[in-house]
Design a protein around this motif. Structure first.
Motif, short mmCIF file in Angstrom:
data_model
loop_
_atom_site.label_atom_id
_atom_site.label_comp_id
_atom_site.label_asym_id
_atom_site.label_seq_id
_atom_site.Cartn_x
_atom_site.Cartn_y
_atom_site.Cartn_z
N ASP A 1 33.67 24.46 43.12
CA ASP A 1 33.06 24.81 41.84
C ASP A 1 33.92 25.80 41.07
N LEU A 2 34.50 26.77 41.78
CA LEU A 2 35.37 27.76 41.15
C LEU A 2 36.61 27.07 40.56
N ALA A 3 37.19 26.13 41.30
CA ALA A 3 38.36 25.40 40.81
C ALA A 3 37.99 24.56 39.58
N THR A 4 36.83 23.94 39.61
CA THR A 4 36.36 23.15 38.47
C THR A 4 36.19 24.04 37.24
N ALA A 5 35.56 25.19 37.44
CA ALA A 5 35.35 26.12 36.33
C ALA A 5 36.69 26.60 35.76
N LEU B 1 43.98 30.47 43.69
CA LEU B 1 42.61 30.27 44.17
C LEU B 1 42.62 30.30 45.70
N PRO B 2 41.46 30.29 46.33
CA PRO B 2 41.44 30.18 47.79
C PRO B 2 42.22 28.96 48.28
N GLY B 3 42.83 29.12 49.44
CA GLY B 3 43.62 28.05 50.03
C GLY B 3 44.10 28.44 51.40
N GLY B 4 44.92 27.60 51.97
CA GLY B 4 45.42 27.81 53.32
C GLY B 4 46.82 28.40 53.32
N ILE B 5 47.54 28.11 54.39
CA ILE B 5 48.87 28.68 54.59
C ILE B 5 49.84 28.26 53.49
N THR C 1 40.93 39.17 40.52
CA THR C 1 39.86 38.82 39.59
C THR C 1 38.78 38.00 40.29
N THR C 2 37.63 37.90 39.64
CA THR C 2 36.52 37.16 40.27
C THR C 2 35.94 36.05 39.39
N THR C 3 36.45 35.89 38.17
CA THR C 3 35.99 34.80 37.31
C THR C 3 37.20 34.14 36.65
N LEU D 1 42.29 34.63 41.93
CA LEU D 1 40.90 34.38 41.53
C LEU D 1 40.10 34.25 42.82
N ASP D 2 39.30 35.24 43.05
CA ASP D 2 38.65 35.43 44.34
C ASP D 2 37.16 35.05 44.28
N GLU D 3 36.71 34.39 45.29
CA GLU D 3 35.29 34.07 45.43
C GLU D 3 34.83 34.63 46.76
N GLY D 4 33.86 35.54 46.72
CA GLY D 4 33.29 36.08 47.95
C GLY D 4 34.29 36.83 48.82
N ASP D 5 35.22 37.55 48.21
CA ASP D 5 36.22 38.34 48.93
C ASP D 5 37.15 37.51 49.80
N PHE D 6 37.39 36.26 49.42
CA PHE D 6 38.29 35.41 50.19
C PHE D 6 39.64 36.07 50.41
N TRP D 7 40.21 36.68 49.37
CA TRP D 7 41.54 37.27 49.45
C TRP D 7 41.53 38.73 49.90
N LYS D 8 40.39 39.28 50.25
CA LYS D 8 40.31 40.69 50.65
C LYS D 8 41.31 41.06 51.76
N PRO D 9 41.46 40.27 52.82
CA PRO D 9 42.45 40.62 53.84
C PRO D 9 43.88 40.67 53.30
N PHE D 10 44.19 39.82 52.33
CA PHE D 10 45.52 39.84 51.73
C PHE D 10 45.75 41.15 50.99
N PHE D 11 44.77 41.59 50.21
CA PHE D 11 44.92 42.83 49.47
C PHE D 11 44.98 44.04 50.40
N GLU D 12 44.26 43.97 51.50
CA GLU D 12 44.34 45.04 52.50
C GLU D 12 45.74 45.08 53.11
N LEU D 13 46.33 43.92 53.36
CA LEU D 13 47.70 43.87 53.87
C LEU D 13 48.69 44.44 52.85
N MET D 14 48.53 44.08 51.59
CA MET D 14 49.41 44.62 50.55
C MET D 14 49.32 46.14 50.50
N ASP D 15 48.11 46.69 50.57
CA ASP D 15 47.93 48.15 50.59
C ASP D 15 48.62 48.76 51.81
#
Length: 186
Positions: free
Chosen positions: A23-27, A106-110, A168-170, A135-149
């Motif tokens: 749905d996020l990708a469609t939007a 958007l969210p995705g794999g490796i 971003t979230t929208t 573009l994050d949905e439900g903190d999908f990328w949170k671990p990535f941002f923690e790694l960057m920090d």
């Protein structure tokens, strides 16, 4: 920096993901078209890739898909839009880079992670100044941002590198972040 016209999308190609990601990708695809941006993406008709491209196309947007020949059967090219067939993943990424003024992840794999990190690495090496938004949905990328920090705190990367991308979230917030960054770079 030239005007923002084409936005590259990195995202997953699996149909087995939670509906909220599709749905996020469609939007996002719809909003890119409505706001007059060309969508450049991996060319597939499946997963978040297919959802975004289909939505952009249905909303009257310009879409360019770029796919390596060996993925034609796996990612099932979305042939309703312009596409280019290349031989390797390296050619795909290079062409996606060349055809785009900015990037949304958007969210995705490796594969998604690898594409985003390569573009960020090129930015870190001052090979380009094209903006990127996650573009994050439900903190999908949170671990990535923690790694960057963590990397910045360890002094492996300067803190100002974190300005190379937005969290971003929208869909509109992601596009706005790219537009704002392009204005800052002019």
């Amino acid at each position: 920096m030239p005007a923002l016209k084409s936005i590259c999308l990195f995202c997953g190609s699996s149909n087995d993901v939670e509906q909220r990601f599709l749905d996020l990708a469609t939007a996002l695809g719809s909003r890119l078209a409505e706001r007059g941006y060309r969508l450049v993406y991996g060319g597939g008709g499946v997963g978040l890739m297919g959802a975004a491209a289909s939505a952009a196309h249905e909303a009257g947007g310009d879409v360019l898909g770029i796919m390596p020949r060996f993925l034609l059967s796996k990612e099932r090219i979305f042939d309703s839009v312009e596409h280019r067939i290349v031989e390797t993943m390296h050619e795909r990424k290079q062409m996606m880079f060349e055809e785009s003024d900015a990037f949304i992840v958007l969210p995705g794999g490796i594969g998604t992670l690898e594409e985003a990190v390569e573009i960020l690495s090129w930015a870190r090496l001052n090979l380009h100044a094209k903006p990127m938004a996650f573009l994050d949905e439900g903190d999908f990328w949170k671990p990535f941002f923690e790694l960057m920090d963590h990397i910045v705190k360890g002094k492996f990367t300067p803190e100002e590198f974190l300005e190379q991308f937005a969290h971003t979230t929208t869909p509109d917030a992601a596009i706005d972040a790219l537009e704002d960054r392009c204005v800052q770079l002019q």
